[in-house]
Design an enzyme around this catalytic site. Structure first.
Site, short mmCIF file in Angstrom:
data_model
loop_
_atom_site.label_atom_id
_atom_site.label_comp_id
_atom_site.label_asym_id
_atom_site.label_seq_id
_atom_site.Cartn_x
_atom_site.Cartn_y
_atom_site.Cartn_z
CD GLN A 104 -2.76 1.23 2.44
OE1 GLN A 104 -2.30 1.67 3.47
NE2 GLN A 104 -4.00 0.79 2.33
CE1 TYR A 183 -3.19 8.48 7.98
CE2 TYR A 183 -4.50 6.61 7.23
CZ TYR A 183 -3.76 7.24 8.21
OH TYR A 183 -3.58 6.64 9.44
#
Length: 367
Positions: A104, A183
């Site tokens: 990721q 995020y």
């Protein structure tokens, strides 16, 4: 579906963009703060992931594509040569254990602090995280991020693509673009954190622009079969707020536009298989869909998440991502296969203390 006996459908083989998976269980990416201070993956991380290589797919933890994107101390990164070397040692160990790995890629946006990165965080708008944040010196008040200008946006898109190339060079089969959990990419999607009046703010089609540019650049760099995307509609992590109307206006269209770019999978975090948004996403996504079910906030289910995972499959998921059950049970696949009891999570050591305790010392079942 009977979850107390017989072979679970979670254990049946699957394919992901040409990759044969021995089962449908995915290790969700989980920040564990065990990287070196430089951001390089540690030998301890290699041991941790190799212990869990029996999962159908391992998605390694969030790694930052540039220095300003760092969230917390001892977070993995992928923007310097030593980062590639560190991750290469991890992918080698996992491959030797028979595993398959994606990585990721995550930019923290406003979830960062100068005490950690040495830089002022950047974000779509100068809206501070409404909380304190973990730094090397303890928790500190969040700072107001600097609003990204066009050069910042273009540079960040390029940094994601470069990090994806480094991930492949490090031995990963592909990458997951993190557009979830509050995020940077999620901050562009949500109207409470994106107050821009330019082409990247306002209407839903503008707020999704940055995400689509990032995913498009990553697809162009390493090919669509090596790319996944993670979203979390309505998730309130890191101060994000999305109303039902916001979700309905943005995520179906985002799914269609992402699908047109051709990524191998879409990963829905905190997925509710009965929700309208899950059904809308499933109807619009033409390739592999990963569902990450909501589990109890404290501890893990006695069945290791089997029943929740099977509900996700019944609701149209192709693969099921679990976090804490794999955190505490390196052999979770075998425990689900045999019905062996699962280890409970040791909350004190859940994420941030570093070291082997509560990380690589969870025992396998005595069979």
């Amino acid at each position: 579906m009977d979850t107390t006996s017989g072979t679970s459908p979670l254990l049946t083989p699957a394919r992901l963009a040409g990759i044969d998976l021995p089962n449908r269980l995915v290790i969700a990416p989980m920040t564990r703060n065990r990287a070196e201070p430089s951001g390089a993956a540690s030998a301890l991380m290699a041991e941790y992931y190799a212990q869990r290589a029996s999962a159908g797919l391992v998605i390694a933890e969030a790694s930052t594509p540039n220095a300003v994107g760092q969230t917390y101390p001892n977070i993995a990164a992928l923007h310097r040569p030593e980062h590639v070397e560190g991750w290469r040692a991890v992918t080698r160990r996992v491959a030797e254990a028979g595993g398959r790995m994606f990585l990721q890629i995550q930019h923290g946006g406003r979830v960062g602090h100068p005490a950690t990165s040495g830089l002022t965080p950047v974000a779509p708008s100068p809206v501070a995280l409404p909380d304190t944040i973990h730094t090397p010196g303890g928790r500190q008040p969040a700072v107001t991020p600097r609003e990204m200008d066009r050069a910042d946006i273009d540079g960040t898109v390029a940094d994601f693509a470069a990090a994806a190339r480094r991930a492949v060079d490090a031995g990963f089969l592909g990458v997951e673009v993190h557009a979830a959990n509050g995020y940077l990419l999620h901050q562009f999607l949500a109207p409470t954190t994106n107050r821009r009046r330019d082409a990247y703010g306002g209407a839903p089609r503008n707020r999704m622009r940055f995400v689509l540019e990032v995913v498009g650049a990553v697809v162009d760099e390493i090919g669509p079969d090596r790319v996944g995307v993670r979203v979390s509609p309505g998730n309130t992590s890191n101060g994000i707020a999305e109303t039902a109307d916001d979700i309905a206006a943005l995520y179906p269209g985002l799914t269609e536009r992402l699908d047109a770019l051709g990524p191998a999978y879409l990963h829905v975090a905190f997925a509710d298989p009965d929700s309208r948004v899950w059904k809308e996403i499933r109807s619009r996504w033409s390739r592999t869909l990963i569902g990450n079910p909501v589990l109890p906030a404290e501890g893990i289910p006695a069945d290791g998440g089997r029943a929740a995972g099977e509900r996700m499959l019944d609701a149209g998921a192709d693969l099921v991502a679990l976090g804490r059950p794999f955190l505490a049970n390196p052999d979770l696949v075998e425990r689900i296969r045999t019905g062996a009891p699962v280890n409970p999570v040791r909350d004190k050591y859940l994420m941030y203390v570093g070291g082997a305790t509560g990380y690589t010392d969870y025992p396998a079942a005595a069979l």
